[in-house]
Design a protein around this motif. Structure first.
Motif, mmCIF file in Angstrom:
data_model
loop_
_atom_site.group_PDB
_atom_site.id
_atom_site.type_symbol
_atom_site.label_atom_id
_atom_site.label_comp_id
_atom_site.label_asym_id
_atom_site.label_seq_id
_atom_site.Cartn_x
_atom_site.Cartn_y
_atom_site.Cartn_z
ATOM 1 N N ARG A 590 0.835 -1.201 0.000
ATOM 2 C CA ARG A 590 0.000 0.000 0.000
ATOM 3 C C ARG A 590 0.872 1.255 0.000
ATOM 4 O O ARG A 590 0.658 2.175 -0.785
ATOM 5 C CB ARG A 590 -0.937 0.024 1.209
ATOM 6 N N ALA A 591 1.873 1.296 0.883
ATOM 7 C CA ALA A 591 2.764 2.448 0.912
ATOM 8 C C ALA A 591 3.551 2.554 -0.392
ATOM 9 O O ALA A 591 3.751 3.659 -0.925
ATOM 10 C CB ALA A 591 3.710 2.346 2.102
ATOM 11 N N GLU A 613 -8.603 2.034 -6.081
ATOM 12 C CA GLU A 613 -9.622 1.428 -6.939
ATOM 13 C C GLU A 613 -9.780 -0.069 -6.683
ATOM 14 O O GLU A 613 -10.870 -0.610 -6.872
ATOM 15 C CB GLU A 613 -9.257 1.647 -8.412
ATOM 16 N N ALA A 614 -8.684 -0.716 -6.285
ATOM 17 C CA ALA A 614 -8.738 -2.168 -6.070
ATOM 18 C C ALA A 614 -7.739 -2.567 -4.992
ATOM 19 O O ALA A 614 -6.736 -3.234 -5.256
ATOM 20 C CB ALA A 614 -8.451 -2.905 -7.380
ATOM 21 N N PRO A 615 -7.978 -2.180 -3.745
ATOM 22 C CA PRO A 615 -7.013 -2.500 -2.686
ATOM 23 C C PRO A 615 -6.778 -3.991 -2.516
ATOM 24 O O PRO A 615 -5.687 -4.406 -2.110
ATOM 25 C CB PRO A 615 -7.649 -1.877 -1.436
ATOM 26 N N GLU A 616 -7.762 -4.797 -2.850
ATOM 27 C CA GLU A 616 -7.606 -6.247 -2.679
ATOM 28 C C GLU A 616 -6.500 -6.819 -3.561
ATOM 29 O O GLU A 616 -5.860 -7.821 -3.214
ATOM 30 C CB GLU A 616 -8.937 -6.957 -2.960
ATOM 31 N N GLU A 617 -6.261 -6.199 -4.729
ATOM 32 C CA GLU A 617 -5.200 -6.673 -5.619
ATOM 33 C C GLU A 617 -3.829 -6.526 -4.959
ATOM 34 O O GLU A 617 -2.939 -7.355 -5.150
ATOM 35 C CB GLU A 617 -5.231 -5.905 -6.936
ATOM 36 N N TYR A 618 -3.629 -5.476 -4.226
ATOM 37 C CA TYR A 618 -2.361 -5.192 -3.574
ATOM 38 C C TYR A 618 -2.213 -5.977 -2.275
ATOM 39 O O TYR A 618 -1.121 -6.469 -1.950
ATOM 40 C CB TYR A 618 -2.239 -3.694 -3.291
ATOM 41 N N GLU A 619 -3.292 -6.090 -1.533
ATOM 42 C CA GLU A 619 -3.215 -6.748 -0.235
ATOM 43 C C GLU A 619 -3.057 -8.259 -0.357
ATOM 44 O O GLU A 619 -2.543 -8.913 0.557
ATOM 45 C CB GLU A 619 -4.462 -6.422 0.594
ATOM 46 N N LYS A 620 -3.440 -8.824 -1.496
ATOM 47 C CA LYS A 620 -3.347 -10.277 -1.688
ATOM 48 C C LYS A 620 -1.916 -10.764 -1.541
ATOM 49 O O LYS A 620 -1.662 -11.843 -1.000
ATOM 50 C CB LYS A 620 -3.905 -10.664 -3.060
ATOM 51 N N TRP A 621 -0.969 -9.967 -2.047
ATOM 52 C CA TRP A 621 0.426 -10.389 -2.025
ATOM 53 C C TRP A 621 1.282 -9.434 -1.176
ATOM 54 O O TRP A 621 2.457 -9.241 -1.447
ATOM 55 C CB TRP A 621 0.987 -10.450 -3.445
#
Length: 701
Positions: A590-591, A613-621
Motif C-alpha cells: 500500500r505504501a 480502486e482495487a485495494p484487494e489486488e495489492y493486499e493479496k500479495w
C-alpha cells in the motif's frame, strides 16, 4: 571441457564444468577482485574495417578511484594500445567519423564533459577539444556524411542551444532551499534524482568546421518551445540507442515522451523525426500508445526499423521489430510471429537483414532477422566450447562477420570478432591476467516442472572441484521481469558468492524473460503465487540431484523484486532458511504504490488499477500482512537515493523484525540508489553480506 547430462524424473540437467590443473599463486575471488576488474564497453569499428576502439574503465586497487580511457586494437589481432590519452582526464564514448578522418569522444579535461577529437590523418596528432558548451555533453552521434554532429545534454526547454545561463529549473524558486512542485508537475523524483521541471535532456544538431570542431548555431530536434516537451534520450536509462541520423544526414530520428501530469503513468515513448529545419518534429508513432524505441535507419536509406510494445502501461511487454519503407510509407511488424523481445537492433551493411539481440533461455544471443520474411536465426558467435552468454554491442561487418562484446558468469565483458560462419575470438584481453589468478567456478544449467506444469530453468554455480558438502544460497532476481542468466554482474555476482564456498542456486521463475511473452506475463497479479512455487520446486530439484549441496544449510538472497520475495518468504515460507538478505525490497504494497515514482509499473502489476480502486489486488500479495509469522534472521539493505523502492520500505521491514524480536541487521547507504555502485560501498556491501551468511551457514569458521 567435460560435458555430462543427467536425467531424474522431470528434472533435466546439463553440467558444464571446466577442470583446470592446480595452479600456484591463485586464490578464491574476493570483493576486491570484483571492484578492480576492468570494465570494457562500447566497441566501434573504423570505416575501413581495420581497427576497433573501445572504452575501458580501470579501478586503482589502492585508492579505488575509477577512470576510463580508450584502447585500439587491430581487427586482425594483436595487442591493444591506449589511444587519445589526455593527462589527468578520462575519455569515453568513442566514435569514428564515417569518413574515417577523426575519432570523437567525450572528456572532462576542460572542467566539464565536452566533445573532443583525434585527427587520424596526422600520425602524431594530439587530442583537441571540439566543443565548449555551457553544460555537460551527455552523448553525441556524427552524421553519416561527417559534416554534422548531434549532441545532447540537460538544458532549459527554452534554451536555443546546448547550454544557457539559466538552467530552466522551476522547482527551486527561493529564497530558501525548498523544492516546490506545482499541480500537474508529473514526476517529482525519478530513479535517484529530484526532477527539475523546465530542464530536460535535449538534442541539437551542429555543423562541423574543416577541423572537425563544432561550428555555427545548433538546431533543436524537439523544435521551438510549446511543441514537444520531454527528455531525449529518455530518463533515467535511455542513451545513444534512442537517437539516429537519417542515412542521408538530412534529419534525425529520436525517442521522447511528453513530460506532463500523466508521465508517471505512461510508457508511451514515441518515435519522432526532425528534418532539422527549426520547426516542430513529427510523431511517427502517435497511433501506438505503448513503448516505441531503438530507431535504426537502414544504410541504403530505404527502411526505418524500430521496436514497439503493444500494451500501454506495461514496461515488460514484448518488443517487436517494426520496419517502415521510407519511400512508400508501408509498415509491418517484422517479428510479430517470433516470441522473443529484442534488446538491440543493427542493420547488415547491405541493408538486407537485421541483427538483433534477445534473451533466450539463460543466454542473450544475437539473431539474424531476414527482412522479407521476418525469420529469426540464432547466431553462434561465442568462442568454441563456450555458451553464448550475454552478447552485446553487435556491429555487423561488410565481410559478413561481427564485432561484439561477450560476458558470462565466468568473466566480464571483452571485445570479440567472429568472422563469417566462424566462432568468435577475443580482440581484447583486459582481464585475462587477473582472472587467471582466480580459482575457477563451475556452472550447471537445469530445468524442472514448475508451477502450472511449465518447464522452468535455473542454474547452479559452485567452486570447481569442491570435495565437501556446500551450504546453499538461493538467489532471487529482480525485475520481476528479468533473468539470472549466463551473464556477468558487478553487483550480484554468482562467481564471487560461489568462491566463498557456497553453491549458488538461481531459478528463472514465472515472470522471467527469455521464455516467451506468456511466461513473462504470468506474474501479473501473481507476485507471491507461481514465482514462490517455482522457487520451492527449483530449490528442491537442485538439491535432490546434487548430493554435494547441503540443502538443510541454506540462506536466500534477493534485491528489488528479489527483496520483495525475501519479505514474502519471511511470512509464507518461514521455516526453510537459516537467514535471508533483503535488498531494496517491497515491504508494504500500500505504501509502495504511493511512494514509488514510475506509477505505471506498480499499477500494471496489480491489474492496471490504483490502490484506491482495487485495494484487494495489492493486499493479496502484501508482505506486511504476514509479519506475525516472521522468524527467519534477516539482513536488510537499502539506499537513501533509491526512489524506485524508497528506503522507508527497508526501514519499515527492519522495524518489523526488531519488534518481532527476529535477529536482524540494517545497512543503509546514504549515496546509493536502487543499486550499489561506488567501489567502497560495494566492498562494504559484500563484506557485510558475507559476514552475515558465514554467521548462519558457517558458524565457528
Amino acid at each position: 571441457m567435460k560435458i555430462a547430462r543427467f536425467a531424474l524424473g522431470a528434472l533435466t540437467l546439463a553440467l558444464i564444468t571446466t577442470v583446470l590443473p592446480a595452479q600456484t599463486g591463485v586464490h578464491s575471488m574476493t570483493p576486491q577482485d570484483l571492484v578492480t576488474l576492468k570494465r570494457v564497453a562500447g566497441p566501434v569499428v573504423s570505416p575501413d574495417g581495420k581497427w576497433v576502439v573501445y572504452q575501458q574503465t580501470d579501478t586503482d586497487p589502492a585508492t579505488l578511484k575509477r577512470q576510463s580511457g580508450l584502447w585500439r586494437t587491430a581487427i586482425k589481432g594483436g595487442p591493444a594500445q591506449r589511444i587519445a590519452d589526455i593527462a589527468d582526464a578520462a575519455e569515453s564514448s568513442p566514435a569514428f567519423s564515417p569518413d574515417g578522418k577523426r575519432l570523437y569522444f567525450i572528456s572532462g579535461k576542460s572542467g566539464s564533459d565536452q566533445l573532443w577529437l583525434l585527427d587520424l590523418t596526422l600520425p602524431a596528432a594530439a587530442p583537441v577539444q571540439a566543443s565548449d558548451f555551457k553544460t555537460d555533453v551527455a552523448g553525441f552521434a556524427v552524421s553519416p556524411n561527417s559534416q554534422r554532429v548531434l549532441v545532447w545534454g540537460d538544458v532549459a526547454r527554452d534554451c536555443p542551444t546546448l547550454g544557457c545561463e539559466n538552467s530552466g529549473d522551476t522547482s527551486q524558486p527561493g529564497p530558501g532551499t525548498g523544492r516546490h512542485y506545482k499541480d500537474g508537475s508529473g514526476f517529482v523524483r525519478h530513479w535517484d534524482a529530484w526532477e527539475t521541471p523546465g530542464n530536460y535532456s535535449r538534442a541539437f544538431a551542429f555543423g562541423l568546421d574543416s577541423m572537425g570542431k563544432i561550428a555555427g548555431a545548433g538546431v533543436a530536434v524537439d523544435g521551438p518551445p510549446g511543441t514537444l516537451t520531454g527528455d531525449t534520450p529518455t530518463k533515467p536509462m535511455g542513451g545513444a540507442e534512442e537517437l539516429a541520423w537519417a542515412a542521408d544526414s538530412s534529419g534525425v530520428f529520436f525517442i521522447a515522451r511528453q513530460a506532463d501530469r500523466n508521465e508517471p503513468l505512461s510508457t508511451n515513448t514515441d518515435l519522432w523525426h526532425s528534418p532539422l529545419d527549426g520547426g516542430a518534429p513529427h510523431n511517427l508513432t502517435a497511433a501506438n500508445k505503448g513503448t516505441d524505441t531503438l530507431p535504426a535507419p537502414s544504410p541504403d536509406g530505404q527502411w526505418l526499423a524500430y521496436a514497439a510494445m503493444a500494451r500501454p502501461g506495461y514496461e515488460a511487454d514484448r518488443l517487436v521489430v517494426q520496419v517502415v519503407n521510407l519511400k512508400t510509407g508501408e509498415q509491418r511488424a517484422l517479428t510479430q510471429n517470433w516470441d522473443r523481445s529484442v534488446g538491440s537492433i543493427a542493420w547488415t551493411p547491405d541493408s538486407k537483414a537485421l541483427i538483433v539481440t534477445a534473451e533466450d533461455v539463460l543466454d542473450n544471443p544475437a539473431f539474424r532477422i531476414d527482412l522479407p520474411s521476418g525469420k529469426a536465426t540464432r547466431l553462434a558467435l561465442a568462442p568454441k566450447g563456450l555458451t553464448e552468454g550475454h552478447i552485446g554491442s553487435v556491429t555487423p561487418l561488410k565481410s559478413g562477420g561481427f564485432v561484439f562484446t561477450r560476458d558470462a558468469v565466468a568473466n566480464p565483458a571483452e571485445v570479440y570478432l567472429a568472422d563469417k560462419g566462424k566462432p568468435g575470438r577475443a580482440l581484447s584481453n583486459a582481464n585475462d591476467t587477473q582472472l587467471a589468478g582466480l580459482n575457477p567456478v563451475s556452472s550447471q544449467r537445469f530445468s524442472f516442472k514448475g508451477a502450472n506444469g511449465d518447464t522452468v530453468w535455473g542454474q547452479i554455480h559452485r567452486p570447481a572441484g569442491a570435495t565437501v558438502k556446500l551450504p546453499v544460497l538461493l538467489f532471487v532476481h529482480g525485475g520481476p521481469q528479468g533473468s539470472f542468466g549466463d551473464g556477468w554482474s558487478f553487483r550480484w555476482n554468482p562467481r564471487l558468492f560461489a568462491s566463498q564456498g557456497y553453491a549458488v542456486v538461481s531459478v528463472d521463475f514465472h515472470g522471467s524473460t527469455g521464455y516467451g511473452q506468456a511466461f513473462t506475463d504470468s506474474i501479473n497479479r501473481n507476485w507471491g503465487g507461481w514465482p514462490l512455487e517455482d522457487l520451492q520446486k527449483g530449490l528442491a530439484a537442485a538439491i535432490a540431484s546434487n548430493p554435494d549441496l547441503d540443502g538443510e544449510n541454506a540462506c536466500a538472497l534477493g534485491a528489488s523484486y528479489g527483496g520483495y520475495m525475501m519479505n514474502w518468504i519471511e511470512g509464507m515460507w518461514p521455516d526453510r532458511f537459516k537467514c535471508l538478505v533483503q535488498h531494496d525490497g517491497v515491504f508494504d504494497a500500500r505504501a509502495m504504490t504511493y511512494e514509488t515514482e514510475e506509477l505505471w509499473f506498480d499499477e500494471w502489476e496489480h491489474g492496471g488499477k490504483a490502490y484506491f480502486e482495487a485495494p484487494e489486488e495489492y493486499e493479496k500479495w502484501n508482505p506486511v500482512n504476514h509479519v506475525a509469522k516472521w522468524k527467519t534472521p534477516m539482513l536488510v539493505i537499502t539506499g537513501e537515493k533509491d526512489f524506485r523502492i524508497p528506503y522507508t520500505q527497508g526501514l519499515a521491514a527492519y522495524a518489523a523484525l526488531q519488534r518481532r524480536g527476529v535477529p536482524s541487521e540494517l545497512l543503509v547507504f546514504p549515496e546509493e540508489n536502487h543499486w550499489v555502485l561506488k567501489p567502497r560501498d560495494s566492498l562494504q556491501w559484500h563484506q557485510t553480506v558475507f559476514a552475515w551468511l558465514a554467521r548462519h551457514l558457517k558458524p565457528g569458521s
